[in-house]
Design an enzyme around this catalytic site. Structure first.
Site, short mmCIF file in Angstrom:
data_model
loop_
_atom_site.label_atom_id
_atom_site.label_comp_id
_atom_site.label_asym_id
_atom_site.label_seq_id
_atom_site.Cartn_x
_atom_site.Cartn_y
_atom_site.Cartn_z
N ILE A 129 15.72 4.03 9.96
CA ILE A 129 16.28 2.77 9.46
C ILE A 129 15.64 1.57 10.15
O ILE A 129 15.33 0.56 9.51
CB ILE A 129 17.82 2.81 9.65
CG1 ILE A 129 18.43 3.84 8.68
CG2 ILE A 129 18.43 1.43 9.44
CD1 ILE A 129 19.91 4.14 8.91
N TYR A 132 29.26 11.45 18.97
CA TYR A 132 28.88 10.41 18.00
C TYR A 132 30.09 9.57 17.60
O TYR A 132 30.04 8.34 17.65
CB TYR A 132 28.26 11.09 16.77
CG TYR A 132 27.55 10.10 15.86
CD1 TYR A 132 26.43 9.41 16.30
CD2 TYR A 132 27.98 9.90 14.55
CE1 TYR A 132 25.76 8.52 15.47
CE2 TYR A 132 27.31 9.01 13.71
CZ TYR A 132 26.20 8.32 14.17
OH TYR A 132 25.55 7.44 13.35
P1 NDP Z 1 16.66 8.10 13.71
O1 NDP Z 1 17.02 9.24 14.59
O2 NDP Z 1 15.74 8.31 12.56
O3 NDP Z 1 16.05 6.91 14.61
C1 NDP Z 1 16.73 6.50 15.76
C2 NDP Z 1 15.97 5.35 16.38
O4 NDP Z 1 16.67 4.96 17.59
C3 NDP Z 1 14.56 5.75 16.81
O5 NDP Z 1 13.71 4.63 16.63
C4 NDP Z 1 14.72 6.06 18.30
O6 NDP Z 1 13.55 5.90 19.08
C5 NDP Z 1 15.74 4.97 18.66
N1 NDP Z 1 16.36 5.26 19.96
C6 NDP Z 1 17.04 6.36 20.33
N2 NDP Z 1 17.40 6.27 21.63
C7 NDP Z 1 16.93 5.07 22.08
C8 NDP Z 1 16.96 4.40 23.32
N3 NDP Z 1 17.55 4.94 24.40
N4 NDP Z 1 16.38 3.19 23.43
C9 NDP Z 1 15.77 2.63 22.35
N5 NDP Z 1 15.68 3.22 21.14
C10 NDP Z 1 16.26 4.43 21.01
O7 NDP Z 1 18.05 7.49 13.23
P2 NDP Z 1 18.41 6.54 11.99
O8 NDP Z 1 17.29 5.64 11.68
O9 NDP Z 1 19.01 7.37 10.95
O10 NDP Z 1 19.62 5.72 12.65
C11 NDP Z 1 19.57 4.33 12.94
C12 NDP Z 1 21.00 3.86 13.18
O11 NDP Z 1 21.79 4.12 12.03
C13 NDP Z 1 21.69 4.59 14.34
O12 NDP Z 1 22.45 3.67 15.09
C14 NDP Z 1 22.58 5.60 13.63
O13 NDP Z 1 23.70 5.97 14.40
C15 NDP Z 1 22.97 4.81 12.39
N6 NDP Z 1 23.45 5.64 11.28
C16 NDP Z 1 22.58 6.48 10.62
C17 NDP Z 1 23.04 7.24 9.56
C18 NDP Z 1 22.15 8.15 8.76
O14 NDP Z 1 22.65 8.81 7.82
N7 NDP Z 1 20.85 8.23 9.06
C19 NDP Z 1 24.46 7.20 9.13
C20 NDP Z 1 25.27 6.28 9.88
C21 NDP Z 1 24.76 5.53 10.90
P3 NDP Z 1 12.53 7.15 19.36
O15 NDP Z 1 11.71 7.28 18.11
O16 NDP Z 1 11.75 6.72 20.55
O17 NDP Z 1 13.39 8.36 19.61
#
Ligand code: NDP
Length: 229
Positions: free
Chosen positions: A12, A151
């Site tokens: 996202i 979560y």
């Molecule tokens: P992804 O797992 O695809 O991506 C997660 C992102 O967060 C990556 O860029 C990752 O970086 C980054 N991240 C994780 N830990 C850290 C950290 N300690 N510091 C900085 N960056 C970090 O998840 P989504 O894109 O699906 O999720 C994005 C948001 O949307 C989240 O908050 C999630 O909870 C929320 N969400 C998603 C849903 C879904 O269906 N996908 C549903 C509801 C909410 P890296 O690549 O380095 O790991």
């Protein structure tokens, strides 16, 4: 307008960067590990210097301070706290408390660290908005199935933090909202998710564009419908 996005390496967050650049905005993108910025690199050239990529681990104070020192050189209009992790989806008898703490550190405390560190730049911006990507999984009334302790609890804590933030920042004219992106096709959402990331992000940007102080402290989904607490 100048946007700051956390967790921009994929999913996202990456989609937010792409769509914002396409509409001509300036974007500061935080990525946890520099090697994860590879997907963003082509956008650097295409965007003609409207994209800046910064190292950012939202759980590490030093990393957040270095990020803020770079980003706060200019006003920030809109901050999107997107970075998140799913934590382990295990039953009550199998809980891993280190995993719970890690998940809290990213999902609940990360957005607080970032917003707090970027406040000086947000106060100088004209957009005056902070959007937090949370989840319906953090809604108390929607939890009829149980499980997903790390979560659900971390997102519920984020939701409460944003309510406090919204009250505290109202006097600065800063609006803070919570956004549920839907169930989205990303590494976290998995392949069975019904919603492509571009639809989710297009919807969330429409919601963010329409946010004003009257919406502060409220919880919306990507289509703009209010989510019950
Ligand atoms: P992804 O797992 O695809 O991506 C997660 C992102 O967060 C990556 O860029 C990752 O970086 C980054 N991240 C994780 N830990 C850290 C950290 N300690 N510091 C900085 N960056 C970090 O998840 P989504 O894109 O699906 O999720 C994005 C948001 O949307 C989240 O908050 C999630 O909870 C929320 N969400 C998603 C849903 C879904 O269906 N996908 C549903 C509801 C909410 P890296 O690549 O380095 O790991």
């Amino acid at each position: 307008m100048r946007y700051v996005i956390t967790g921009a390496s994929r999913g996202i967050g990456f989609e937010f960067v792409q769509q914002l650049l396409r509409r001509g905005e300036t974007v500061d993108a935080g990525v946890r590990a520099p090697e994860m910025a590879r997907r963003l690199e082509p956008l650097l050239h295409e965007s003609g210097n409207r994209l800046r990529i910064h190292a950012l681990d939202v759980t590490q104070g030093d990393s957040v301070r270095a990020f803020a020192a770079n980003v706060c050189r200019e006003p920030v209009d809109v901050l999107i706290n997107n970075a998140g992790v799913s934590g382990q989806w295990v039953g009550l008898h199998e809980l891993d408390f280190e995993d719970l703490e890690r998940t809290f550190a990213v999902n609940a405390l990360g957005p607080l660290r970032i917003t707090s560190a970027l406040l000086p730049a947000l106060r100088h911006g004209v957009g005056r908005k902070v959007a937090h990507v949370t989840s319906r999984m953090g809604s108390l009334s929607s939890n009829t199935e149980g499980g997903a302790y790390a979560y659900r609890m971390s997102k519920a804590a984020l939701n409460m933090g944003v309510r406090s933030m919204a009250n505290d920042l109202r006097r600065d004219g800063l609006a803070c909202v919570l956004l549920h992106p839907g169930w989205v096709q990303t590494d976290m959402g998995g392949q069975d998710a019904p919603l492509p990331a571009d639809d989710s992000v297009r919807g969330m940007l429409r919601v963010i564009d329409g946010v004003s102080l009257e919406h502060s402290g409220r919880f919306f989904d990507y289509e703009g419908a209010e989510v019950p607490w």
